[in-house]
Design a protein around this motif. Structure first.
Motif, PDB file in Angstrom:
ATOM      1  N   CYS A 551       0.827  -1.208   0.000  1.00 27.88           N
ATOM      2  CA  CYS A 551       0.000   0.000   0.000  1.00 27.88           C
ATOM      3  C   CYS A 551       0.861   1.258   0.000  1.00 27.88           C
ATOM      4  CB  CYS A 551      -0.972  -0.011   1.177  1.00 27.88           C
ATOM      5  SG  CYS A 551      -0.206   0.221   2.789  1.00 27.88           S
ATOM      6  N   HIS A 552       0.216   2.373  -0.319  1.00 31.08           N
ATOM      7  CA  HIS A 552       0.927   3.639  -0.450  1.00 31.08           C
ATOM      8  C   HIS A 552       1.518   4.068   0.900  1.00 31.08           C
ATOM      9  CE1 HIS A 552      -2.942   5.052   1.116  1.00 31.08           C
ATOM     10  NE2 HIS A 552      -2.292   6.103   1.548  1.00 31.08           N
ATOM     11  N   LEU A 553       2.601   4.804   0.810  1.00 35.11           N
ATOM     12  CA  LEU A 553       3.319   5.272   1.994  1.00 35.11           C
ATOM     13  C   LEU A 553       3.020   6.740   2.234  1.00 35.11           C
ATOM     14  CD1 LEU A 553       6.724   3.657   1.014  1.00 35.11           C
ATOM     15  CD2 LEU A 553       5.267   2.870   2.871  1.00 35.11           C
ATOM     16  N   SER A 554       2.933   7.090   3.494  1.00 32.83           N
ATOM     17  CA  SER A 554       2.858   8.510   3.850  1.00 32.83           C
ATOM     18  C   SER A 554       4.049   8.799   4.748  1.00 32.83           C
ATOM     19  CB  SER A 554       1.521   8.835   4.523  1.00 32.83           C
ATOM     20  OG  SER A 554       1.266   7.938   5.603  1.00 32.83           O
ATOM     21  N   VAL A 563       6.533  10.662  -1.689  1.00 35.07           N
ATOM     22  CA  VAL A 563       7.081  10.909  -3.011  1.00 35.07           C
ATOM     23  C   VAL A 563       7.511   9.625  -3.721  1.00 35.07           C
ATOM     24  CG1 VAL A 563       9.489  11.212  -2.298  1.00 35.07           C
ATOM     25  CG2 VAL A 563       8.610  12.491  -4.252  1.00 35.07           C
ATOM     26  N   VAL A 564       7.596   8.501  -3.004  1.00 33.96           N
ATOM     27  CA  VAL A 564       8.092   7.261  -3.627  1.00 33.96           C
ATOM     28  C   VAL A 564       6.975   6.397  -4.192  1.00 33.96           C
ATOM     29  CG1 VAL A 564       9.963   7.253  -1.924  1.00 33.96           C
ATOM     30  CG2 VAL A 564       8.003   5.740  -1.586  1.00 33.96           C
ATOM     31  N   ASN A 565       5.719   6.720  -3.923  1.00 31.59           N
ATOM     32  CA  ASN A 565       4.625   5.798  -4.233  1.00 31.59           C
ATOM     33  C   ASN A 565       4.508   5.443  -5.710  1.00 31.59           C
ATOM     34  OD1 ASN A 565       3.584   5.346  -1.596  1.00 31.59           O
ATOM     35  ND2 ASN A 565       2.683   7.391  -1.616  1.00 31.59           N
ATOM     36  N   THR A 566       4.603   6.431  -6.575  1.00 32.96           N
ATOM     37  CA  THR A 566       4.468   6.160  -8.002  1.00 32.96           C
ATOM     38  C   THR A 566       5.610   5.295  -8.498  1.00 32.96           C
ATOM     39  OG1 THR A 566       3.277   8.232  -8.375  1.00 32.96           O
ATOM     40  CG2 THR A 566       4.317   7.207 -10.287  1.00 32.96           C
TER      41      THR A 566
END
Length: 703
Positions: A551-554, A563-566
């Motif tokens: 899952c996406h990071l915050s 900024v690393v999710n994509t």
């Protein structure tokens, strides 16, 4: 890498449909698009590791306890810079310059350029780009006085794999202690200890013991003939696996035992040996050693991280076990049928570690035949295959299906010419064995001369002469009648299986279709093609553990990683139209799993025709309520035109990886009878296949 202001690295990119590789240039410019970078990192374990909150918390606590004043901290294998930022924050660096001496500094060493570029973005996002010195080199290339002004006081690093040593921990620590660290440095982690346990498991034995499995199958094919025991085997190493998934299929034969201890704060030895005395707790037969490790992150011994399986008690496990994919347990297979032991019997495990691995030899007081160790067959004809491939070749159901399909095919041909388009040694032996008048050409695109030497060694035991079997000496873009002895091909077959491509997505084995298309000029008008088609199957799934790991990071321990999710292909919070990638997993090893729909067909691939774009759509109703995290996808291979012989690689087939398409956001689903407001009761799923790239695009619409 160039010495100018623009850095370049070359990354080898594989085309799964042709087997060809090309070097892709990666520029060091911020203008490089996310889409060009994404394929390089989206399938790595970085995202899974960054989502491991237990790991992140343990490192943060240990760094806070260790970095208590300004000093020089070195982070080796810095990745996104998480540990470097933790160290900088703990040190209390306050200005925007990289500082040294009594004021302190953090050096982040990372050799992989795409990750270095991502790290710089993360540092800038957190306002730490001026506080941490980033060096794009291997740590053994660093020089004091050139790259860093002085030796480091503290080492923070996380270069561990499931076995512990496989990422080069020992040589990295050796060089760091020799060249980069002060005498008696502080380190995070402080120590690692490996543990093991003896187990009995029929499933684990099937993953390596092909010779004994074959003895129970009466089809006349001998992949491991008598007297050639080591000719086909798995690599004698520890194999990473989620052992909790098979805990009900294992009998624990001993208590856990300690094997090796590695201290990060002092220079390690390249090789050590130890003998562990183990008392059997129950009668049984030892088929494997299951192993794991525990990290002690601080010198006081208050902070731990464990990769132990869930059945280990908390006193040894150092905390509750959580599912993650970047670190698993490891399995070392005891050769053959294993070693028989009795309750209270003492056995000796001889363990050896080198720079990069740990190996075992189990000894008992039983007769010499029970002293089990791997005998390395050094003849040129030996083949090393994956445990799953060994298990497939020893599976009686799979072999019976193949036997039936090929028997039917060769009965319809006189003096047939057969091409084995993939790396299937089994099909080559099967055709040569069943048809005494056949001529077989094996393309063996991955095995090549290894496959030829193997066939030569086992030919007599399988009742054929090598004058009827040949292996193409070199890869050709296409075949002509000169290659087929002026004869058209009567039978084109494959499993499909391509050597060295064990981690591929299921549809990337459609390389068989590509090969069939290229071979069209030499195929007869009535050629039999097996498999004759592939069927893309799918099932809606609840996969909470897997989805959480992707899952996406915050914020991670208060440090922004959004900024690393994509770039890392995260699920959720990606800018439209970005979607997470399809990934290859053994679904049965993905932690908590639940099927939410019936299996449904998305599209078919007709191998009687040349390769072409394909499209399919299905409306799927849910059969169980739950949270849908995505879809599992696989291919069923139809061997005959009557659709009687179908080889599935689906959810209940544990020797094949499935593809997983995770949703951007989990969706609550229900069946019609128990529907609540807001629940979804069906979904439309579309799939399109692009033969130019081998990519499969999956879209869905919940209703």
């Amino acid at each position: 890498m160039s010495s100018g202001s623009t850095q370049r690295v070359f990354q080898l990119k594989l085309d799964p449909l042709t087997g060809n590789s090309e070097w892709v240039v990666i520029e060091d410019e911020e203008q490089v698009s996310e889409s060009s970078r994404k394929p390089l990192l989206a399938t790595t374990s970085y995202l899974d590791m960054l989502n491991d909150s237990t790991r992140n918390s343990a490192f943060r606590q240990a760094i806070d306890r260790t970095v208590t004043k300004p000093c020089h901290v070195l982070d080796i294998g810095a990745g996104t810079g998480l540990l470097s930022m933790m160290a900088s924050r703990a040190m209390g660096s306050g200005d925007s310059t990289t500082r040294c001496g009594n004021e302190g500094m953090v050096t982040a060493c990372e050799s992989y350029l795409p990750m270095v570029k991502l790290m710089r973005k993360v540092l800038r996002l957190n306002g730490m780009d001026g506080k941490i010195k980033v060096i794009n080199k291997r740590s053994d290339e660093l020089q004091v006085g050139v790259d860093i002004p002085s030796r480091a006081d503290i080492l923070v690093s996380e270069i561990l794999d499931s076995e512990l040593l496989g990422e080069g921990l020992i040589p990295t620590l050796q060089h760091a202690h020799d060249k980069l660290l002060v005498e008696s440095p502080q380190t995070v982690p402080y120590r690692a200890t490996t543990y093991g346990q003896l187990v009995e498991s029929t499933f684990l034995r099937q993953l390596h013991d092909l010779q004994n499995n074959e003895e129970e199958i009466c089809d006349g094919i001998h992949l491991v003939p008598s007297g050639l025991d080591g000719i086909l085997q798995v690599k004698p190493q520890q194999h990473a696996m989620h052992c909790d998934a098979i805990k009900d299929e294992m009998k624990l034969l001993s208590e856990p035992f300690k094997i090796f201890e590695f201290d990060f704060w002092k220079r390690p030895d390249s090789r050590r040996e130890t003998d562990v005395r183990i008392k059997a707790t129950i009668d049984g037969r030892v088929n494997a050693v299951v192993s794991w490790w525990i990290l002690q992150l601080d010198c006081e011994g208050n902070i731990f991280y464990s990769t132990a399986p869930g059945w280990i008690s908390s006193t040894i496990n150092a905390g509750a076990r959580h599912w993650c994919d970047h670190w698993k347990q490891c399995v070392w297979f005891i050769p053959g049928k294993g070693v028989s032991i009795s309750k209270d019997e003492e056995v000796h495990l001889h363990a050896v570690h080198t720079d990069t691995n740990i190996s075992y030899n189990l000894k008992t007081r039983a007769p010499r035949a029970e002293v089990m160790q791997y005998g390395f067959n050094t003849v040129d004809s030996q083949l090393i295959l994956s445990p799953e491939r060994i298990a497939i070749y020893g599976d009686s159901e799979w072999r019976n299906y193949m036997l039936k399909a090929i028997s039917n095919a060769v009965q319809e041909r006189v003096n047939p010419l057969c091409i084995v388009a993939d790396d299937s040694i089994f099909l080559t032996l099967l055709v040569a064995h069943l048809s005494r008048t056949s001529h077989v050409i094996s393309m063996f695109p991955g095995l090549r001369d290894k496959g030829a030497r193997y066939l030569q060694a086992v030919a007599d035991a399988n009742g054929f002469s090598m004058d009827r079997v040949e292996v193409l000496e070199k890869r050709k873009p296409y075949l002509t009648l000169d290659d087929t002895h002026q004869k058209k091909v009567d039978l084109l077959i494959g499993e499909p299986f391509y050597y060295g491509h064990d981690g591929m997505l299921p549809w990337q084995n459609l390389r068989f279709w590509k090969e069939r298309t290229i071979l069209a000029p030499v195929l007869s008008e009535d050629v039999l093609i097996m498999p004759c088609k592939g069927i893309l199957k799918a099932c809606a799934m609840s996969l909470p553990d897997l989805w959480k790991s992707r899952c996406h990071l915050s914020k991670i321990e208060g440090l922004d990683h959004s900024v690393v999710n994509t770039t890392l292909g995260a699920c959720g919070e990606l800018p439209a139209p970005e979607e997470g990638p399809c990934l290859a997993f053994y679904i049965w090893q993905c932690g908590e799993i639940k099927e939410l729909s019936e299996t449904f067909t998305l599209m078919e691939f007709d191998f009687s025709k040349p390769m072409a774009p394909c499209y399919g759509k299905a409306q799927v109703g849910f059969t169980k309520p739950g949270i849908c995290h995505g879809f599992a996808l696989w291919i069923d291979w139809v061997m005959d035109s009557e659709n009687c012989i179908v080889l599935s690689t689906g959810l209940d087939k544990r020797y094949w990886k499935q593809g997983v398409k995770l949703l951007a956001h989990p969706v609550a689903v229900a069946i019609h009878e128990s529907r609540n407001e807001g629940d979804y009761v069906s979904t439309a799923v579309e799939a399109s296949f692009d033969p130019s790239s081998g990519e499969l695009c999956i879209k869905h619409d919940f209703v």
